[in-house]
Design an enzyme around this catalytic site. Structure first.
Site, PDB file in Angstrom:
ATOM      1  N   SER A  24       0.891  -1.243  -0.015  1.00  0.00           N
ATOM      2  CA  SER A  24      -0.038   0.114  -0.078  1.00  0.00           C
ATOM      3  C   SER A  24       0.974   1.348  -0.005  1.00  0.00           C
ATOM      4  CB  SER A  24      -1.010   0.017   1.073  1.00  0.00           C
ATOM      5  OG  SER A  24      -1.759   0.932   1.186  1.00  0.00           O
TER       6      SER A  24
ATOM      7  N   ASP B 210      -4.873  -4.182   5.653  1.00  0.00           N
ATOM      8  CA  ASP B 210      -5.282  -5.226   4.779  1.00  0.00           C
ATOM      9  C   ASP B 210      -4.023  -6.149   4.485  1.00  0.00           C
ATOM     10  OD1 ASP B 210      -6.735  -6.361   2.599  1.00  0.00           O
ATOM     11  OD2 ASP B 210      -6.213  -5.008   0.973  1.00  0.00           O
TER      12      ASP B 210
ATOM     13  N   HIS C  69      -2.803  -0.928  -3.407  1.00  0.00           N
ATOM     14  CA  HIS C  69      -3.984  -0.019  -3.327  1.00  0.00           C
ATOM     15  C   HIS C  69      -3.418   1.365  -4.075  1.00  0.00           C
ATOM     16  CE1 HIS C  69      -4.525  -1.978   0.938  1.00  0.00           C
ATOM     17  NE2 HIS C  69      -4.969  -2.670   0.040  1.00  0.00           N
TER      18      HIS C  69
END
Lengths: 274, 192
Positions: free
Chosen positions: B14, B134, B41
């Site tokens: 991310s 996540d 992401h």
């Protein structure tokens, strides 16, 4: 291995849904169906998929709740504005040459795509000669589509998308706000037939000029995708158009030769004769 | 690390992803025999910015995953923005439009959990830098299925929250810095 038992439970549940309720998810892409079933199991408070199966077989009221997990999708109006711009600028000039039009929104869910197309065709002066078919397998989704109510907090995004799609009017012309919701105008659905139709088990029902089926077939396995795409081809009039989701493609389908690329970057295809 | 023949690599990253992946992915050689699946992401409307960047830097082929695309070795597949990327049991990729998981679409958990299902012990899952959690549940699914779990050293990561969360969830994961991860993944391509 516990995982393998879960896979078996899923297979049995899908078979039970088909045999008892005639909802056929057996050829849905398994990885996503598994996520959705595990989510349903956990949120509905069952210890196992088998326990969920037991309940849904004996309690018909559980069926719509489970269908909600298996079918409902949140979309946006004018999602992927460039798709609607391509319809407006490249497809509608062809459709304009027909005295009457049929447009099929296959897998219409809560109706976001239907209202987007209805507004688009109205802006382009084609609404009055168009008959829309909005189909889904989930009766609750069809009711929601027919009601045309969306939470107001989603409208800002819808409006932004509509503008980016080349919208010629203001989205606010088409809804009234009340109690935190936007109610879309009845005149956008007076030429819409809402109907239960399954791409898995049902057949051709009319000859279409445009079929829009976006992000529905990504939930199907390849065999089922082939069936649906074959159904779309048979449903299209000569040189009719098929629009798919931005990451979907006919490339891996055995019906690939039945279509020509029309706007490849927007996944808009045109029926081709062999 | 393991005797099972590894069949696929899944990587999630991310905040700071681009820099971290630039240390790892260009090190993988031409003819690398495994598919490499990558979830980063990115905002929904910022599609495809990663592809040209990594296509220019990597020796492996780099492409965006397509729905129901059969996976090949030697290819790095990026999840498209605004879609989840999953692995089917037959080794094909699948996309989904389901709601975001951990506020993310694509979500690392969605990829890792489906890949762990499909590959079991033959999967390597790698969690890199990121500022959310996540991938933690996904990495646990990888280890639960007997696969290999690797986490970027939180002390050296651009953002430590995601590696920390992954280590909390998957205690048996190996901690490595980016250079060690690149060497390890490269070695999987030669020791066969």
């Amino acid at each position: 291995m516990p995982d393998k038992i879960e896979d078996l439970e899923i297979q049995l549940l899908l078979e039970a849904l088909f045999q008892h309720y005639h909802y056929d998810f057996r050829h849905y892409a398994r990885a996503s169906i598994k996520r959705r079933l595990v989510q349903a199991r956990d949120q509905l408070g069952f210890a196992s998929i088998s326990a969920l199966q037991d309940r849904v077989l004996h309690d018909p009221d559980m069926l719509p709740r489970l269908l909600g997990y298996l079918t409902v999708q949140v979309s946006e109006m004018f999602r992927d504005p460039s798709y609607f711009r391509a319809l407006r600028e490249k497809v509608l000039p062809h459709l304009r040459t027909y005295p009457s039009l049929k447009v099929w929104i296959a897998g219409c869910s809560a109706g976001e795509e239907l209202y987007s197309l209805a507004i688009l065709l109205r802006e382009e002066g084609l609404y009055e000669r168009t008959l829309f078919y909005a189909t889904d397998i989930n009766p609750d989704a069809l009711s929601a589509a027919e009601a045309g109510l969306y939470p107001l907090d989603r409208i800002r995004k819808f409006t932004e998308n509509h503008q980016k799609s080349g919208g010629k009017s203001s989205l606010s012309d088409y809804y009234t706000a009340a109690y935190g919701r936007a109610v879309f105008d009845k005149s956008l659905r007076d030429r819409v037939v809402f109907s239960d139709h399954s791409l898995v088990t049902d057949a051709v029902f009319a000859e279409m000029h445009l079929i829009s089926c976006r992000n529905v077939m990504i939930y199907f396995d390849r065999a089922l995708q082939d069936r649906a795409i074959g159904l779309f081809r048979e449903s299209l009039t000569r040189k009719g158009f098929l629009g798919l989701g931005s990451k979907e493609s006919l490339r891996f389908s055995r019906h690939a030769t039945g279509f020509a690329d029309f706007v490849p970057e927007e996944k808009i295809y045109q029926r081709r004769e062999p | 690390m393991t005797r099972t023949t590894i069949k696929a690599i899944a990587i999630g990253a991310s905040a700071g992803a681009v820099q971290a992946l630039q240390v790892i992915l260009p090190r993988l050689p031409v003819g690398y025999p495994l598919p490499v699946l990558v979830v980063v992401h990115v905002p929904p409307d910022r599609s495809n910015v990663l592809l040209p960047l990594f296509q220019s830097k990597c020796r492996m082929r780099v492409k965006e995953a397509e729905d129901k695309e059969p996976m090949d070795g030697g290819v790095i597949y990026f999840a498209p923005s605004d879609y989840h990327m999953l692995v089917e049991a037959d080794g094909a990729l699948a996309l989904s439009n389901d709601e975001p998981v951990n506020y993310s679409r694509p979500s690392i958990d969605v990829l890792f959990e489906s890949a762990a299902d499909a590959y079991g012990p033959a999967l390597v899952g790698v969690i890199l830098t990121g500022a959310n959690n996540d991938g933690a549940a996904g990495l646990k699914a990888v280890t639960d299925a007997g696969g290999v779990a690797i986490v970027e050293d939180p002390a050296q990561a651009y953002a430590s929250a995601m590696p920390d969360a992954a280590l909390d969830a998957a205690a048996t994961a190996k901690v490595m810095n980016l250079d060690a991860i690149a060497s390890y993944l490269s070695s999987l391509g030669t020791a066969r």
